[in-house]
Motif scaffolding. Structure first.
Motif, PDB file in Angstrom:
ATOM      1  N   THR A 186      -3.746   9.742  -0.793  1.00 13.87           N
ATOM      2  CA  THR A 186      -4.344   8.662  -1.573  1.00 13.87           C
ATOM      3  C   THR A 186      -3.682   7.336  -1.222  1.00 13.87           C
ATOM      4  O   THR A 186      -2.448   7.239  -1.191  1.00 13.87           O
ATOM      5  CB  THR A 186      -4.173   8.923  -3.085  1.00 13.87           C
ATOM      6  N   TYR A 187      -4.515   6.320  -0.949  1.00 12.64           N
ATOM      7  CA  TYR A 187      -4.027   4.974  -0.629  1.00 12.64           C
ATOM      8  C   TYR A 187      -4.147   4.122  -1.895  1.00 12.64           C
ATOM      9  O   TYR A 187      -5.246   3.883  -2.383  1.00 12.64           O
ATOM     10  CB  TYR A 187      -4.843   4.359   0.499  1.00 12.64           C
ATOM     11  N   PHE A 193      -6.684  -1.396  -0.692  1.00 12.79           N
ATOM     12  CA  PHE A 193      -6.491  -0.864   0.652  1.00 12.79           C
ATOM     13  C   PHE A 193      -7.657  -1.219   1.564  1.00 12.79           C
ATOM     14  O   PHE A 193      -7.472  -1.466   2.754  1.00 12.79           O
ATOM     15  CB  PHE A 193      -6.309   0.658   0.588  1.00 12.79           C
ATOM     16  N   VAL A 200       0.992   5.306   0.223  1.00 14.93           N
ATOM     17  CA  VAL A 200       0.202   6.445   0.678  1.00 14.93           C
ATOM     18  C   VAL A 200       0.934   7.709   0.243  1.00 14.93           C
ATOM     19  O   VAL A 200       2.048   7.979   0.710  1.00 14.93           O
ATOM     20  CB  VAL A 200       0.012   6.431   2.203  1.00 14.93           C
ATOM     21  N   VAL A 229       0.857  -1.191   0.000  1.00 18.62           N
ATOM     22  CA  VAL A 229       0.000   0.000   0.000  1.00 18.62           C
ATOM     23  C   VAL A 229       0.890   1.236   0.000  1.00 18.62           C
ATOM     24  O   VAL A 229       1.702   1.416   0.909  1.00 18.62           O
ATOM     25  CB  VAL A 229      -0.939   0.021   1.223  1.00 18.62           C
ATOM     26  N   PHE A 259       3.106  -1.072   4.163  1.00 20.35           N
ATOM     27  CA  PHE A 259       2.652   0.306   3.957  1.00 20.35           C
ATOM     28  C   PHE A 259       3.860   1.217   3.741  1.00 20.35           C
ATOM     29  O   PHE A 259       4.858   1.120   4.466  1.00 20.35           O
ATOM     30  CB  PHE A 259       1.863   0.806   5.175  1.00 20.35           C
ATOM     31  N   THR A 263      -2.968   0.558  -4.025  1.00 22.81           N
ATOM     32  CA  THR A 263      -2.343  -0.765  -4.090  1.00 22.81           C
ATOM     33  C   THR A 263      -2.120  -1.121  -5.556  1.00 22.81           C
ATOM     34  O   THR A 263      -1.041  -0.938  -6.092  1.00 22.81           O
ATOM     35  CB  THR A 263      -3.210  -1.823  -3.391  1.00 22.81           C
ATOM     36  N   ARG A 316       4.389   5.351   3.317  1.00 19.21           N
ATOM     37  CA  ARG A 316       3.827   6.706   3.288  1.00 19.21           C
ATOM     38  C   ARG A 316       4.922   7.667   2.811  1.00 19.21           C
ATOM     39  O   ARG A 316       5.933   7.861   3.495  1.00 19.21           O
ATOM     40  CB  ARG A 316       3.331   7.119   4.671  1.00 19.21           C
TER      41      ARG A 316
END
Length: 414
Positions: A143-144, A184, A139, A137, A211, A146, A213
């Motif tokens: 916006t998330y 997500f 970030v 994922v 994840f 995959t 970010r």
């Protein structure tokens, strides 16, 4: 007549537009096929900058220098270039610029493990994990993402070679229906039925979430990233770490380092016993049901039978009473300690802690262990109790719980 014709045209356009919207959910360039998982030794990110009399000679010189640097990076002993050539199975071009007399490139070198093991040595292959569905994922900008669209984090995992890892990764490519099944939203679901259906599609036993970010300080400027490794249907956090890239051009290399570090986190969790498939996700083989799920099903059946019996008794004008059998054992003998499954509602963390504390405080409880945690759903504990099922149920009712009885199992709620 004209209005009817215009109405028909509008309806046709609406239907075509709706069909396009459905196709658009899975259409487009989404998939990045993972590289083959080979057991060879792969060293990436080797930078070379050499000059020679011709472009071909410069490239050959750069590749040979990359081989030597890669061999030093894996602590290989000093050997000749001809011996080193015999150990290299492939050179991967990550990025290159070729001039009339100069060669600048970033290369990856793959050594054949079988031939290189004579120089490097090698221990016995450790036990691998069960198949784990990987959900990357990214970030960025709130916006998330995959597999909804191609992204750098998905590419970094696709290019990772897990052949020497102890984790058996199941990596979707993102093509076809992957963007609908694995997204997500899936990482936040607690429904075991939904998870089992998704995992069965990919032949996996459990799930890993990676994840990333990404925070851009300003366009073209430094990029800081926070990476979090999670696992299981309840998205348990294993570890988080941060990395920084000086600019957008350095982000791919940063993500490659992050993937290798996350793989190390997952391996450490496997070695410590944390990375075990959730028992509530297993349905067993040959038509057998996992014992934990079977106990929950038994609770449901017992509740229905009890409700039917109470309804029949009420219709006959005779409400059944609950007979509680005392603990027996004489003056010197203690009641036998038995294991009782207790299913308890946990809408939040406070309810989870409160239920554990209330059960521990019951006289006769010798110990308890949580076998399944589902904040926002229903958790399960195993209680060692010196007494009967009815005695434990009565004690919990005295503490304000609504108790439903089953076959060696209880379901409690506030």
């Amino acid at each position: 007549m004209m209005l009817r014709q215009l109405g028909g045209i509008a309806l046709a356009l609406a239907l075509l537009g709706g069909g396009y919207a459905l196709v658009a959910q899975v259409a487009g360039e989404r998939g990045i096929a993972p590289t083959a998982a080979s057991a060879d030794i792969e060293v990436r990110g080797i930078a070379v900058d050499v000059t020679a009399n011709s472009p071909e000679e410069a490239r050959a010189k750069g590749w040979r220098e990359a081989q030597r640097k890669a061999w030093e990076k894996i602590n290989g002993p000093r050997i000749s270039d001809s011996q080193l050539d015999g150990l290299v199975s492939a050179v991967v071009i990550q990025r290159e610029r070729l001039g009339p007399r100069r060669y600048i490139a970033t290369l990856g070198v793959i050594f054949d493990r079988q031939r290189a093991s004579g120089y490097l040595g090698g221990g016995q292959q450790a036990a691998r994990s069960a198949p784990m569905l990987l959900i990357p994922v990214e970030v960025s900008g709130g916006t998330y993402t995959t597999f909804e669209q191609r992204n750098a984090w998905q590419r970094a995992w696709a290019e990772f070679n897990p052949g020497t890892s102890r984790i058996d990764y199941v990596r979707p490519s993102g093509a076809g229906g992957d963007s609908l099944l694995v997204n997500f939203g899936q990482t936040g679901r607690h429904s075991r039925a939904w998870w089992r259906s998704t995992l069965d599609q990919y032949g996996a036993a459990d799930a890993l979430m990676a994840f990333a970010r990404l925070d851009h300080q300003f366009p073209g400027g430094p990029v800081s990233a926070t990476f979090t490794a999670r696992y299981g249907p309840d998205s348990h956090v294993l570890e988080s770490f941060t990395l920084k890239a000086e600019g957008p051009d350095e982000v791919p290399a940063m993500l490659v380092r992050a993937v290798e570090r996350m793989d190390a986190i997952f391996i450490a969790a496997l070695e410590s016993g944390k990375l075990r498939p959730d028992p509530t996700l297993r349905l067993g083989g040959a038509g057998d049901i996992d014992p934990a799920i079977e106990r929950l099903i038994a609770i449901g059946r017992a509740v229905r039978e009890r409700a039917a019996a109470e309804a029949a008794a009420a219709a006959a004008g005779n409400l059944p009473g609950t007979e509680i059998q005392p603990v027996t054992g004489g003056d010197t003998a203690e009641a036998a300690v038995r294991s009782i499954v207790v299913q308890f509602a946990t809408p939040d963390a406070g309810a989870f802690d409160g239920a554990l504390g209330a059960v521990r405080s019951v006289a006769g409880v010798r110990g308890l262990g949580v076998t399944s945690t589902a904040i926002g759903g229903t958790s399960v504990m195993s209680v060692s109790y010196a007494g009967t099922l009815e005695e434990l149920a009565a004690a919990l009712e005295g503490r304000g719980f609504a108790v439903r009885r089953g076959a060696n199992a209880l379901a409690i709620s506030r």
